[in-house]
Design a protein around this motif. Structure first.
Motif, PDB file in Angstrom:
ATOM      1  N   ALA A   1      84.772  80.805  27.298  1.00 42.15           N
ATOM      2  CA  ALA A   1      84.362  79.513  27.853  1.00 42.15           C
ATOM      3  C   ALA A   1      85.140  78.372  27.207  1.00 42.15           C
ATOM      4  O   ALA A   1      85.467  78.440  26.028  1.00 42.15           O
ATOM      5  CB  ALA A   1      82.863  79.326  27.620  1.00 42.15           C
ATOM      6  N   PRO A   2      85.420  77.295  27.961  1.00 35.17           N
ATOM      7  CA  PRO A   2      85.179  77.132  29.403  1.00 35.17           C
ATOM      8  C   PRO A   2      86.377  77.545  30.255  1.00 35.17           C
ATOM      9  O   PRO A   2      86.425  77.218  31.436  1.00 35.17           O
ATOM     10  CB  PRO A   2      84.917  75.625  29.510  1.00 35.17           C
ATOM     11  CG  PRO A   2      85.821  75.035  28.470  1.00 35.17           C
ATOM     12  CD  PRO A   2      85.843  76.028  27.333  1.00 35.17           C
TER      13      PRO A   2
ATOM     14  N   ASN B   1      85.650  75.511  19.853  1.00 30.44           N
ATOM     15  CA  ASN B   1      84.238  75.163  19.992  1.00 30.44           C
ATOM     16  C   ASN B   1      84.025  73.738  20.499  1.00 30.44           C
ATOM     17  O   ASN B   1      82.973  73.423  21.060  1.00 30.44           O
ATOM     18  CB  ASN B   1      83.518  75.346  18.656  1.00 30.44           C
ATOM     19  CG  ASN B   1      83.374  76.801  18.279  1.00 30.44           C
ATOM     20  OD1 ASN B   1      83.313  77.668  19.145  1.00 30.44           O
ATOM     21  ND2 ASN B   1      83.328  77.078  16.994  1.00 30.44           N
TER      22      ASN B   1
ATOM     23  N   LEU C   1      80.046  77.151  31.801  1.00 31.81           N
ATOM     24  CA  LEU C   1      79.266  77.788  30.749  1.00 31.81           C
ATOM     25  C   LEU C   1      78.347  78.829  31.392  1.00 31.81           C
ATOM     26  O   LEU C   1      78.229  78.903  32.612  1.00 31.81           O
ATOM     27  CB  LEU C   1      78.444  76.761  29.975  1.00 31.81           C
ATOM     28  CG  LEU C   1      79.227  75.655  29.265  1.00 31.81           C
ATOM     29  CD1 LEU C   1      78.267  74.730  28.527  1.00 31.81           C
ATOM     30  CD2 LEU C   1      80.254  76.247  28.297  1.00 31.81           C
TER      31      LEU C   1
ATOM     32  N   GLY D   1      78.118  79.077  25.446  1.00 28.84           N
ATOM     33  CA  GLY D   1      79.576  79.088  25.496  1.00 28.84           C
ATOM     34  C   GLY D   1      80.089  80.031  24.439  1.00 28.84           C
ATOM     35  O   GLY D   1      79.686  79.954  23.277  1.00 28.84           O
ATOM     36  N   SER D   2      80.961  80.955  24.838  1.00 24.78           N
ATOM     37  CA  SER D   2      81.432  82.004  23.928  1.00 24.78           C
ATOM     38  C   SER D   2      82.936  81.911  23.722  1.00 24.78           C
ATOM     39  O   SER D   2      83.695  81.867  24.693  1.00 24.78           O
ATOM     40  CB  SER D   2      81.095  83.390  24.504  1.00 24.78           C
ATOM     41  OG  SER D   2      79.731  83.500  24.792  1.00 24.78           O
TER      42      SER D   2
ATOM     43  N   CYS E   1      75.443  77.539  16.469  1.00 26.74           N
ATOM     44  CA  CYS E   1      76.724  78.230  16.647  1.00 26.74           C
ATOM     45  C   CYS E   1      76.811  79.322  15.591  1.00 26.74           C
ATOM     46  O   CYS E   1      76.667  79.040  14.399  1.00 26.74           O
ATOM     47  CB  CYS E   1      77.904  77.275  16.520  1.00 26.74           C
ATOM     48  SG  CYS E   1      79.508  78.103  16.775  1.00 26.74           S
TER      49      CYS E   1
ATOM     50  N   ILE F   1      83.841  73.849  24.220  1.00 25.70           N
ATOM     51  CA  ILE F   1      82.546  74.403  24.639  1.00 25.70           C
ATOM     52  C   ILE F   1      81.447  73.353  24.500  1.00 25.70           C
ATOM     53  O   ILE F   1      80.647  73.145  25.423  1.00 25.70           O
ATOM     54  CB  ILE F   1      82.212  75.660  23.811  1.00 25.70           C
ATOM     55  CG1 ILE F   1      83.203  76.783  24.109  1.00 25.70           C
ATOM     56  CG2 ILE F   1      80.785  76.118  24.089  1.00 25.70           C
ATOM     57  CD1 ILE F   1      83.080  77.979  23.192  1.00 25.70           C
TER      58      ILE F   1
END
Length: 494
Positions: free
Chosen positions: A350-351, A385, A282, A301-302, A259, A388
């Protein structure tokens, strides 16, 4: 001694890194540039500003060395930011439209209403979202006369930042990209490895505006007319910034994940030689291609906002003078006292994939101080996060054992410990945090034959610190319940 030059062109600034072939850092320089926000939700960059920062940083890191001993150049770049220039003069035709820009949200909604999202997801691994380059290019061709006129005259070059820098460094001789960047356009087929006419036609983008696609390592071009460096230095490695960080973290085996905490937060999981299709929204993306027929894929995943939230606390709320001060301010209180921050300052990634979501603080009372709010901002970066990673683990069908972390905000120990607590996963932080630049060094070195294969890269990774989860399951569940209640109060309506 031979040198490798890495140019790391990011969202808020450009960094150049000069290393020798033994991976000793020789020099490092960074310069920020102006962000342009012409309308709410619009974000643009002036390509002349970007090129100026490249010149400044390269000049700074090479001023004390013999530039004839630079044997390779690596480029890594902010992805999805799309550029428009005259391929005969290399001069910009318009500002670059940045990955954070949301101006094509309506276009994406119209495409989804036509029922084509499944086709695009299966073909490209991406969802229909303004994040990606293709809809931005379509918008520019329709709305910017200079861009449309250049296309009609046969002079238009379009590409992500990597392509623009290759063109500038080569004196306009080369219009090229590589798969990790091409795979972020909505126009590049994930398994056929080409810009696809049908994908382009669906967006209203001519297929012939895109660059030639080369493997991620190998000679793209050589320098020409770049006054700071001699002509003839080869550009031998190019990667999008998150894929570059994956390589810089030595996540070269299937199942390795990292990450990066930069402007946004980006989790990537190496899935090996076959694309892994996500059932939890994703992205399936290309990690790199070492050869024309040797592709490595990743799940991604952003979260669009991470370090940018700290910048907002500094520049918008003016709670702190320097970004690093947020850790001290947040640590001055033991908890956020129920305050939760949703960092949807440019929509949600995301998501959720909601371009219309907006940022929000919840749980504020008369007792809330700026310290509670600062702590909530750091916790909000970590909370997003978790969603994700949970989606990623479901797609994998097994839990992740550990997560490598990097990027500027990973130096924040409070954030990293909270991230480990709410993820329930061990975090490993490397000694060298700027792994995006390091990945460009590795890519360039592989392309120049300095390293022979990825096992050489694995041997270079060194740990700085491990963060182990301290929360009990009940504490983690309570924290996540607060977060999901806050998410439900944004404009997201999933």
């Amino acid at each position: 001694m031979e040198y490798i030059l890495a140019i790391d062109q990011g969202t808020t600034g450009t960094t150049s890194l000069l290393m020798d072939s033994n991976l000793n850092r020789v020099a490092h320089a960074s310069v920020d540039f102006e962000q342009h926000f012409p309308k709410p939700g619009w974000v643009e960059h002036d390509l002349n500003d970007i090129w100026s920062t490249v010149i400044q940083t390269v000049r700074e890191v090479t001023k004390h060395v013999d530039t004839r001993k630079i044997v390779a150049i690596g480029i890594t770049n902010q992805r999805e930011t799309v550029c428009f220039w005259d391929h005969k003069t290399s001069e910009p035709l318009a500002r670059a439209i940045v990955w954070q820009d949301r101006r094509t949200a309506q276009m994406c909604e119209e495409l989804r209403a036509r029922g084509v999202e499944k086709f695009y997801q299966e073909s490209t691994g991406l969802l229909l979202d303004p994040y990606f380059s293709g809809t931005k290019a379509a918008w520019a061709l329709k709305n910017w006369p200079e861009v449309n006129s250049a296309y009609k005259a046969g002079r238009l070059a379009v590409g992500n930042i990597d392509s623009y820098l290759i063109a500038k460094l080569s004196g306009g001789a080369v219009h090229a990209t590589e798969p990790s960047n091409a795979s972020r356009t909505l126009c590049f087929h994930l398994t056929q490895h080409r810009f696809d006419p049908e994908l382009c036609e669906g967006l209203g983008v001519p297929v012939n505006i895109w660059p030639e696609v080369c493997p991620s390592v190998g000679t793209f071009a050589v320098t020409k007319g770049f006054k700071i460096l001699p002509d003839g230095i080869p550009i031998t490695g190019v990667l999008g910034d998150q894929q570059s960080a994956l390589l810089g973290q030595a996540c070269v085996k299937e199942g390795n994940a990292k990450c990066t905490y930069g402007t946004g937060a980006f989790l990537l999981l190496n899935t090996g030689r076959k694309p892994a299709r996500s059932k939890h929204r994703l992205l399936t993306t290309i990690a790199w291609a070492l050869k024309p027929d040797e592709y490595t894929y990743a799940l991604e995943g952003s979260a669009f906002i991470a370090g940018a939230a700290v910048q907002w606390v500094r520049d918008g709320l003016k709670f702190i003078r320097e970004s690093a001060e947020i850790e001290t301010l947040a640590a001055s209180v033991p908890t956020s006292e129920g305050v939760v921050f949703v960092p949807a300052l440019t929509g949600l990634g995301a998501p959720y994939w909601d371009p219309n979501a907006t940022g929000m603080f919840t749980g504020i009372t008369r007792g809330t101080t700026r310290a509670h709010m600062a702590r909530a901002v750091l916790e909000g970066i970590a909370f997003q996060n978790v969603d994700i990673l949970n989606a990623m683990q479901k797609d994998m069908g097994k839990p992740l054992v550990h997560l490598n972390v990097d990027g500027g905000a990973s130096a924040n120990n409070l954030l990293m410990q909270f991230q480990s607590d709410v993820l329930g996963v061990k975090l490993r932080r490397p000694e060298y945090l700027e792994t995006t630049s390091l990945g460009a060094v590795f890519a360039a070195g592989l392309g120049a034959g300095i390293w022979t294969d990825l096992t050489d890269i694995e041997k270079t990774w060194k740990e700085d610190r491990t963060f182990v989860p301290k929360f009990e399951d009940v504490d983690r569940q309570k924290a996540m319940s607060q977060w999901h209640r806050a998410i439900a109060r944004t404009t997201y309506r999933g």
